[in-house]
Motif scaffolding. Structure first.
Motif, PDB file in Angstrom:
ATOM      1  N   VAL A 350      41.896   5.203-172.432  1.00 26.88           N
ATOM      2  CA  VAL A 350      42.639   6.078-173.341  1.00 26.88           C
ATOM      3  C   VAL A 350      42.866   7.444-172.690  1.00 26.88           C
ATOM      4  N   CYS A 351      41.815   7.990-172.067  1.00 25.22           N
ATOM      5  CA  CYS A 351      41.943   9.285-171.391  1.00 25.22           C
ATOM      6  C   CYS A 351      42.935   9.199-170.238  1.00 25.22           C
ATOM      7  N   THR A 352      42.912   8.094-169.522  1.00 25.94           N
ATOM      8  CA  THR A 352      43.814   7.921-168.389  1.00 25.94           C
ATOM      9  C   THR A 352      45.261   7.839-168.852  1.00 25.94           C
ATOM     10  N   VAL A 353      45.494   7.116-169.929  1.00 26.58           N
ATOM     11  CA  VAL A 353      46.851   6.987-170.462  1.00 26.58           C
ATOM     12  C   VAL A 353      47.401   8.350-170.872  1.00 26.58           C
ATOM     13  N   ILE A 354      46.530   9.240-171.322  1.00 28.04           N
ATOM     14  CA  ILE A 354      46.963  10.574-171.744  1.00 28.04           C
ATOM     15  C   ILE A 354      47.178  11.504-170.553  1.00 28.04           C
ATOM     16  N   PHE A 355      46.210  11.523-169.626  1.00 26.56           N
ATOM     17  CA  PHE A 355      46.204  12.561-168.601  1.00 26.56           C
ATOM     18  C   PHE A 355      46.876  12.160-167.287  1.00 26.56           C
ATOM     19  N   ILE A 358      50.395  13.321-167.013  1.00 24.51           N
ATOM     20  CA  ILE A 358      50.462  14.770-166.818  1.00 24.51           C
ATOM     21  C   ILE A 358      50.283  15.103-165.338  1.00 24.51           C
TER      22      ILE A 358
END
Length: 386
Positions: A350-355, A358
């Motif tokens: 989940v964190c990877t999909v967000i960051f 970016i």
């Protein structure tokens, strides 16, 4: 938590194996040309001005490119804790050598231009050479040892143990096959650095880079093919005796592994993976041709393709093994037995999909803003130039 339940444990393990490959390839594609330029610096620049041109082709981006290395190390620590523990303890001196060389790069970039003294600058130029050539070689040596298997074993409490002291372990890593793979890595990144200089630099610096890359490219192809033949017929492969049940806990000692047969078996089981070595050879060959034809953009894109193919070849050939053990095959670390928990992998995803988008977006923006060639006028008129 519905999505968490839909993504099975084994699927998340596979996703993170792919993501780890993406991070390592991203590091090789970006920081790879930084290392290549550093290793080429004493040879493409004969005067201080020429060396400054080479340095300033990577000056604005080298720090950002190292993000991929940090992300890769963080992913190994969080997603594959046993892999982090075993590899960092077994390759300790090799890791220290790489870190020491990498530390020379920022110091060289920052301090080289602090004094106009020619001897001072020449010393830092050789420091930048070491900071580029040594990691490129050692990373390849590490991959060569992973393909052969590393001499570690696991106790019943999963504590890794290595044979010999630290110096013996380092010397053991410097075996003929691993050194050959190190040459593949070094020449591949030298070619990558040459394509970058051809693309970004002007004048004699680009000309010398093209001449050097035209030689290192064929050497990279020949050593890559030689390493493939050696791996196929001279180094036993690793296989599971029986497939692990789906969703098995992360315990390397649960599965039975044997060391026999050839790594070529992977290509008979999954014929589609043959596209990876084909891309590796084709990409480097086209990069060499592009350098000789003075088609800088074509050469750089082909070099990116070649690096992608070479690194993918290693991962796809070894799958599902990540770090096999040469003394206790049953302790070998694989995609299925060396990961973090199901929940940890899901939260990290989940964190990877967000960051990650970016990071990719910011990186693309930086390259866009800093687009253009570097020439003598640029390095003499720009107060921010190295």
């Amino acid at each position: 938590m519905i999505l968490h339940e839909l993504l099975s444990y084994d699927l998340l393990r596979l996703i993170w194996w792919v993501l780890l490959g993406v991070l390592l390839i991203g590091f090789a594609l970006t920081d790879g040309f930084d290392m290549g330029v550093g290793a080429l610096l004493p040879f493409v620049g004969k005067t201080d001005e020429e060396r400054r041109i080479a340095i300033n082709t990577v000056g604005p981006v080298w720090e950002g490119n190292q993000v991929w290395l940090i992300l890769g190390g963080g992913a190994i620590f969080a997603a594959w804790p046993p892999l982090y523990a075993v590899s960092f303890s077994g390759f300790y001196l090799a890791m220290f050598l790489v870190l020491a060389a990498l530390i020379l790069r920022p110091v060289g970039f920052k301090y080289r231009n602090k004094r106009p003294d020619a001897a001072w600058r020449k010393r830092w130029d050789w420091a930048l050479f070491v900071g580029g050539a040594v990691p490129a070689l050692v990373f390849g040596v590490a991959v060569g040892n992973a393909l052969q298997g590393v001499p570690f074993e696991l106790t019943d409490s999963l504590m890794p143990l290595y044979q010999g002291n630290a110096v013996m372990k380092l010397l053991g890593l410097l075996n003929p096959f691993a050194l050959l793979v190190g040459v593949v890595s070094l020449t591949m990144l030298l070619t990558h650095g040459a394509t970058w200089l051809s693309f970004k630099a002007e004048g004699v610096v680009a000309e010398r880079a093209r001449a050097i890359g035209s030689v290192t490219g064929p050497v990279a192809i020949m050593t890559f093919l030689l390493a493939g033949v050696w791996l196929a017929f001279g180094i036993p492969a690793y296989h599971y005796v029986a497939e692990l049940p789906a969703g098995s806990p992360s315990n390397p000692l649960l599965g039975e592994v044997v060391r026999e047969g050839s790594w070529l078996t992977a290509y008979s089981l999954r014929p589609w993976i043959a596209i990876a070595p084909v891309l590796g050879v084709l990409g480097i060959a086209l990069a060499t041709l592009g350098l000789r034809k003075e088609r800088a953009g074509w050469a750089l894109l082909a070099s990116l393709l070649g690096i992608f193919g070479v690194i993918s070849t290693v991962g796809l050939t070894m799958f599902p093994f990540i770090l096999p053990s040469s003394v206790q095959p049953g302790a070998s670390l694989t995609v299925w037995n060396a990961s973090s928990s199901h929940l940890t992998l899901f939260i990290m995803l989940v964190c990877t999909v967000i960051f990650l988008p970016i990071v990719l977006g910011y990186t693309a923006w930086v390259y866009k803003v800093l687009w253009g060639k570097v020439d003598a006028a640029e390095v003499t008129s720009n107060p921010n130039a190295y």
